[in-house]
Write a protein that holds these residues in place. Structure first.
Motif, PDB file in Angstrom:
ATOM      1  N   ARG A  54     -40.469   0.828 -57.238  1.00 50.15           N
ATOM      2  CA  ARG A  54     -41.504  -0.176 -57.770  1.00 50.15           C
ATOM      3  C   ARG A  54     -41.838   0.431 -59.045  1.00 50.15           C
ATOM      4  O   ARG A  54     -42.372  -0.223 -60.072  1.00 50.15           O
ATOM      5  CB  ARG A  54     -42.617  -0.571 -56.822  1.00 50.15           C
ATOM      6  N   ILE A  55     -42.018   1.858 -59.071  1.00 51.26           N
ATOM      7  CA  ILE A  55     -42.587   2.618 -60.139  1.00 51.26           C
ATOM      8  C   ILE A  55     -41.538   2.428 -61.355  1.00 51.26           C
ATOM      9  O   ILE A  55     -41.868   2.543 -62.457  1.00 51.26           O
ATOM     10  CB  ILE A  55     -42.771   4.034 -59.749  1.00 51.26           C
ATOM     11  N   ARG A  97     -45.123  -1.033 -47.475  1.00 50.73           N
ATOM     12  CA  ARG A  97     -44.130  -1.382 -46.752  1.00 50.73           C
ATOM     13  C   ARG A  97     -42.721  -2.081 -47.460  1.00 50.73           C
ATOM     14  O   ARG A  97     -41.775  -1.732 -47.238  1.00 50.73           O
ATOM     15  CB  ARG A  97     -44.446  -1.628 -45.185  1.00 50.73           C
ATOM     16  N   LYS A  98     -43.469  -3.299 -47.826  1.00 51.44           N
ATOM     17  CA  LYS A  98     -42.581  -4.401 -47.907  1.00 51.44           C
ATOM     18  C   LYS A  98     -42.667  -4.854 -49.551  1.00 51.44           C
ATOM     19  O   LYS A  98     -43.604  -5.866 -49.694  1.00 51.44           O
ATOM     20  CB  LYS A  98     -42.280  -5.667 -47.197  1.00 51.44           C
ATOM     21  N   ALA A  99     -42.037  -4.511 -50.553  1.00 54.18           N
ATOM     22  CA  ALA A  99     -42.294  -5.179 -51.911  1.00 54.18           C
ATOM     23  C   ALA A  99     -42.067  -6.517 -51.809  1.00 54.18           C
ATOM     24  O   ALA A  99     -42.559  -7.202 -52.596  1.00 54.18           O
ATOM     25  CB  ALA A  99     -41.278  -4.423 -52.828  1.00 54.18           C
ATOM     26  N   ASP A 100     -40.804  -7.167 -50.852  1.00 54.22           N
ATOM     27  CA  ASP A 100     -40.806  -8.376 -51.054  1.00 54.22           C
ATOM     28  C   ASP A 100     -42.032  -9.387 -50.579  1.00 54.22           C
ATOM     29  O   ASP A 100     -42.180 -10.651 -50.571  1.00 54.22           O
ATOM     30  CB  ASP A 100     -39.626  -8.859 -50.189  1.00 54.22           C
ATOM     31  N   GLY A 106     -52.831  -5.076 -41.637  1.00 53.40           N
ATOM     32  CA  GLY A 106     -52.309  -6.067 -42.444  1.00 53.40           C
ATOM     33  C   GLY A 106     -52.314  -5.545 -43.973  1.00 53.40           C
ATOM     34  O   GLY A 106     -52.301  -4.503 -44.229  1.00 53.40           O
ATOM     35  N   ARG A 107     -52.335  -6.664 -44.816  1.00 50.13           N
ATOM     36  CA  ARG A 107     -52.043  -6.228 -46.194  1.00 50.13           C
ATOM     37  C   ARG A 107     -53.491  -5.747 -46.850  1.00 50.13           C
ATOM     38  O   ARG A 107     -54.607  -6.127 -46.348  1.00 50.13           O
ATOM     39  CB  ARG A 107     -51.573  -7.459 -47.065  1.00 50.13           C
ATOM     40  N   GLY A 108     -53.452  -5.038 -48.055  1.00 55.49           N
ATOM     41  CA  GLY A 108     -54.421  -4.641 -48.783  1.00 55.49           C
ATOM     42  C   GLY A 108     -55.411  -3.375 -48.143  1.00 55.49           C
ATOM     43  O   GLY A 108     -54.852  -2.838 -47.054  1.00 55.49           O
ATOM     44  N   GLY A 109     -56.432  -3.060 -48.595  1.00 58.14           N
ATOM     45  CA  GLY A 109     -57.152  -1.795 -48.268  1.00 58.14           C
ATOM     46  C   GLY A 109     -58.718  -1.913 -48.164  1.00 58.14           C
ATOM     47  O   GLY A 109     -59.170  -1.067 -48.095  1.00 58.14           O
ATOM     48  N   GLU A 110     -58.853  -3.397 -47.941  1.00 57.56           N
ATOM     49  CA  GLU A 110     -60.267  -3.300 -47.980  1.00 57.56           C
ATOM     50  C   GLU A 110     -60.915  -3.073 -46.761  1.00 57.56           C
ATOM     51  O   GLU A 110     -62.111  -2.653 -46.709  1.00 57.56           O
ATOM     52  CB  GLU A 110     -60.631  -5.085 -47.931  1.00 57.56           C
TER      53      GLU A 110
END
Lengths: 200, 164
Positions: A72-73, A162-165, B110-114
């Motif tokens: 991604r970088i 973990r998952k770029a997609d 889950g997603r994010g870091g909140e």
């Protein structure tokens, strides 16, 4: 008395780690630096007088979270160097504490992955301390304002290491888009899991 | 019902377990419940992962802490940030090989870091990180660092001593 000693030692602990935890907040002026790139040449932000800003990324070879973001970088550099925001990656880790993050291993990793951005060695860790980086990867988006480079966003690249997609929020890209339209990034600060910087 | 079962398991599992028969997967809200119990047990939550070298170095100290305070109102919970799809391939084999005796849970935030701020605003997200929580005294002491046993023990003594 015992409690006093404990409190005092905890307080002193806090004092010793403060210089590390200090560093930049959004809106601060970021310092330039002169650090050795993987090709042996010294690189400074002043080498890019035409840039609108920089994507400064504290990263390293060994940390799985850093590795998950390598591709991604590379994509960020492909997309945003042309738009005036080149990537400058900096490895701040002590090779004594983590041998995989030695300068020689930086060169190896950059060749393996064909890094298209400078990958600099912060050997004294002074730049990581000045910026207030605590983990890898840790991103500082800088925007040129007159003579200064101001910190516009601090945090993660996106919301899914973990998952770029499976990314939903592209914090860094959205921050650049905001700057380009004259707005302030929102959010301008995010947190993410990462590896501690290996201080000497 | 299943979730309640998992929570009950984590709350009451004995400190001296055989080699990790179960490693529950928790959402952050589920972990947050464990971190906000209004009782007088001191919970030591250590955030770690099998890929984190400094974490692995300090893990035995957390097991020692659990042993040292066995029978007292202290409970160590090792909160793994390994990925859920690597529970069977990495986390469980690691826990068995190292004969971890403390309770191990896998956090899937889950997603994010909140959620990181909800553990502590002082946490940048780097691991290892440890939080000492005791509901009855509103204790929540956070450290983003690698511990030696003596330091852990000092902090625990300090918090337990406050009660008297």
């Amino acid at each position: 008395m015992k409690r006093l000693i404990v409190l005092t030692s905890l307080f002193m602990c806090t004092l010793t780690i403060l210089p590390v935890l200090a560093g930049y907040q959004v809106g601060d002026v970021a310092t330039d630096f002169k650090l050795k790139n993987i090709d042996g040449k010294m690189v400074s932000l002043s080498d890019y007088p035409e840039s609108k800003g920089f994507i400064v990324i504290f990263t390293c070879n060994h940390c799985p979270y850093a590795v998950m973001y390598e591709d991604r970088i590379i994509e960020l550099q492909t997309k945003f160097a042309a738009q005036g925001y080149p990537v400058v990656a900096i490895n701040p880790n002590s090779a004594n504490k983590q041998p995989k993050d030695s300068y020689a291993n930086m060169i190896t990793r950059a060749e393996e992955k064909s890094f298209n951005f400078p990958y600099l060695h912060d050997e004294t860790q002074a730049i990581a301390k000045a910026y207030g980086a605590t983990r890898t990867p840790h991103i500082y988006l800088l925007q040129r304002q007159g003579e200064d480079l101001k910190v516009a966003y601090i945090g993660a690249i996106d919301d899914n290491a973990r998952k770029a997609d499976d990314v939903e929020a592209r914090y860094l890209e959205d921050a650049i888009t905001a700057l380009e339209s004259g707005a302030k990034p929102d959010p301008d600060f995010t947190k993410a899991v990462g590896c501690t910087i290996k201080w000497e | 019902m299943l979730r309640t079962g998992i929570l009950l398991f984590v709350m009451f599992a004995a400190t001296a377990l055989p080699a990790q028969p179960r490693i529950p997967v928790l959402s952050f809200d589920e972990l947050d419940k464990l971190m906000n119990q209004p009782n007088d047990t001191l919970y030591v939550f250590n955030f770690w992962a099998t890929w984190c070298a400094p974490c692995i170095k300090e893990l035995p100290h957390f097991d020692s802490l659990g042993r040292r305070y066995a029978g007292q109102k202290l409970k160590v919970v090792l909160v793994s940030l390994d990925f859920e799809d690597e529970l069977e391939t990495k986390l469980r084999p690691f826990a068995q090989k190292r004969k971890l005796r403390s309770t191990v849970v896998l956090l899937n935030p889950g997603r994010g870091g909140e959620w990181i701020d909800r553990v502590s605003p002082a946490w940048s997200g780097a691991i290892p990180a440890t939080v000492f929580v005791r509901g009855s005294s509103a204790t929540r002491d956070f450290y983003e660092k690698q511990f030696e046993f003596a330091e852990l023990n000092t902090i625990v003594q300090q918090i337990l001593g406050e009660q008297e």
